[in-house]
Design an enzyme around this catalytic site. Sequence first.
Site, mmCIF file in Angstrom:
data_model
loop_
_atom_site.group_PDB
_atom_site.id
_atom_site.type_symbol
_atom_site.label_atom_id
_atom_site.label_comp_id
_atom_site.label_asym_id
_atom_site.label_seq_id
_atom_site.Cartn_x
_atom_site.Cartn_y
_atom_site.Cartn_z
ATOM 1 N N SER A 278 11.751 4.877 2.959
ATOM 2 C CA SER A 278 10.685 5.860 3.227
ATOM 3 C C SER A 278 10.886 6.548 4.575
ATOM 4 C CB SER A 278 9.303 5.210 3.144
ATOM 5 O OG SER A 278 9.244 4.043 3.932
ATOM 6 N N HIS A 308 11.579 -0.922 -2.973
ATOM 7 C CA HIS A 308 10.971 -0.667 -1.654
ATOM 8 C C HIS A 308 9.470 -0.974 -1.746
ATOM 9 C CE1 HIS A 308 10.493 0.870 2.303
ATOM 10 N NE2 HIS A 308 10.422 2.161 2.064
ATOM 11 N N HIS A 354 16.150 -8.804 1.553
ATOM 12 C CA HIS A 354 15.976 -7.636 2.431
ATOM 13 C C HIS A 354 17.320 -7.015 2.759
ATOM 14 C CE1 HIS A 354 14.514 -5.138 5.768
ATOM 15 N NE2 HIS A 354 13.345 -5.238 5.139
ATOM 16 N N ARG A 363 6.361 -10.275 9.250
ATOM 17 C CA ARG A 363 5.171 -9.669 8.628
ATOM 18 C C ARG A 363 4.621 -10.597 7.539
ATOM 19 N NH1 ARG A 363 7.834 -4.024 6.980
ATOM 20 N NH2 ARG A 363 9.338 -5.561 6.182
ATOM 21 N N ASP A 409 6.194 -7.930 1.357
ATOM 22 C CA ASP A 409 5.494 -7.707 0.085
ATOM 23 C C ASP A 409 5.175 -9.002 -0.661
ATOM 24 O OD1 ASP A 409 5.573 -4.872 0.325
ATOM 25 O OD2 ASP A 409 7.688 -4.955 -0.186
#
Length: 473
Positions: A278, A308, A354, A363, A409
């Site tokens: 992005s 993504h 990743h 995260r 995610d």
Amino acid sequence: MVFFRSVSLLSKLRSRAVRQPNLSNSVRWLQIQTSSPDLDLRSQLKDLIPEQQDRLKKLKSEHGKVQLGNITVDMVLGGMRGMTGLLWETSLLDPDEGIRFRGLSIPECQKLLPSAKPSGEPMPEGLLWLLLTGKVPTKEQADSLSQELRSRATIPDHVYKTIEALPIAAHPMTQFATGVMALQVQSEFQKAYEKGIHKSKFWEPTYEDSLNLIAQLPTVASYVYRRIYKNGQTIPMDDSLDYGGNFAHMLGFDNPEMKELMRLYVTIHTDHEGGNVSAHTGHLVASALSDPYLSFAAALNGLAGPLHGLANQEVLLWIKSVVEECGENITKEHLKDYVWKTLNSGKVVPGFGHGVLRKTDPRYTCQREFALKHLPNDPLFQLVSKLYEVVPPILLELGKVKNPWPNVDAHSGVLLNHYGLTEARYYTVLFGVSRAIGICSQLIWDRALGLPLERPKSVTMEWLENYCKKAAA
Ligand code: NMX
Ligand code: MLT
């Protein structure tokens, strides 16, 4: 004129240098704090720009020919992994340590950035200030930016009508990106460019567009949510709330814990250096002098891909399919079988792996900490915890996965689901709202630094074969 908003200095400006030992060299230049805060973000940025322009000029003239590594055929065929090719000032990703925003890790941001409530999660507007200026804002500065964003959040009516032209069943990301394209009509950059603005001033309308866009996104995103899932009954903005709190509120969630979650969620999803799909897309499109709306809409379309940003949707749907087939209290042995079943059917395990990270995503870790604090007994959180134990050894066993650990995610869905935001297909929109903060911050710097059109060289397989033959001879 809109570019020259009045600067409100509440008290006399007194500057002092503050050393923050944990910060990397690359951000030391920004270690000037004001004890009597200047509350205007734009004027702070304006002061910083000439210094950074000189810095870039010096870097180019003194070190322009220094080599940064070799490009291999594997890199060309392998999605440019490990190829350094972009300037991205707002954040830097370390494969083992994870993301640093202007030199600050996520735990440091949680400690240092202003929060809406005492000892609470960081406010996204505080991170926006940090990304743009490299300075940790005071609470007063963050509150002033909250207020400014609220004042910019009015949505032209045609935006709603444009979204309404889509079938209600259209994916939330399609509806959201369409809304962003409809917002483009108001672009200050486009108007200024048509009038012949000098390139040294490009950053100014870019700043205006970026702040307007960031301000308006939660309202557009909430509209999409309420349109699809709540019979179109929208909830107006609450002028007493900050950015993250208001976003949760407009979606229809007023639980104070959900507001805290939204502040944390938006903050950690803002930026992940420049090479992710992005950010890179936004940067590439912007390099053609496309305005922030055009650039960010393109970025959203990359975010909507399952490898993504759509992975957050895929994770919750996958977890729910586990529960449906095997129940909430599935044993680790059964869970292993389910993971293998997914892999053997030619699918990826969403939320793991990743392109750059080689350890557990920080995260993920901060979301896990949030869950341990607020919802330790949630059955889906417990399932996510089991997956943390079960999945990495299986991915390692495959022998080809470079990073078997969970990414951002893998965790976000169960937190949102816990507070009632159960519609997984909507999750990537939340990622999109957050990502605007990083992409737009860098875009303003792209314009301030006069970064050029992005245009890498491509080659054919034949070219590579011939090149390799010659190299071997
Ligand atoms: N499950 C199964 N296979 C995997 C996974 C996974 N979670 N991760 C990597 N692999 C495979 C990958 O498909 C590739 O297989 P092949 O050679 O047959 O094409 C092989 O392992 C090597 O891939 P890597 O070099 O480890 O990973 P790469 O950098 O190409 O891709 C991702 C990174 C993130 C696309 C990949 O790990 C993945 O597909 N993960 C699942 C989807 C996901 O969680 N995406 C979200 C990423 C974070 N975000 O928000 O964007
Ligand atoms: C992101 O936040 O953009 C993802 O982790 C993907 C990436 O960094 O490549």
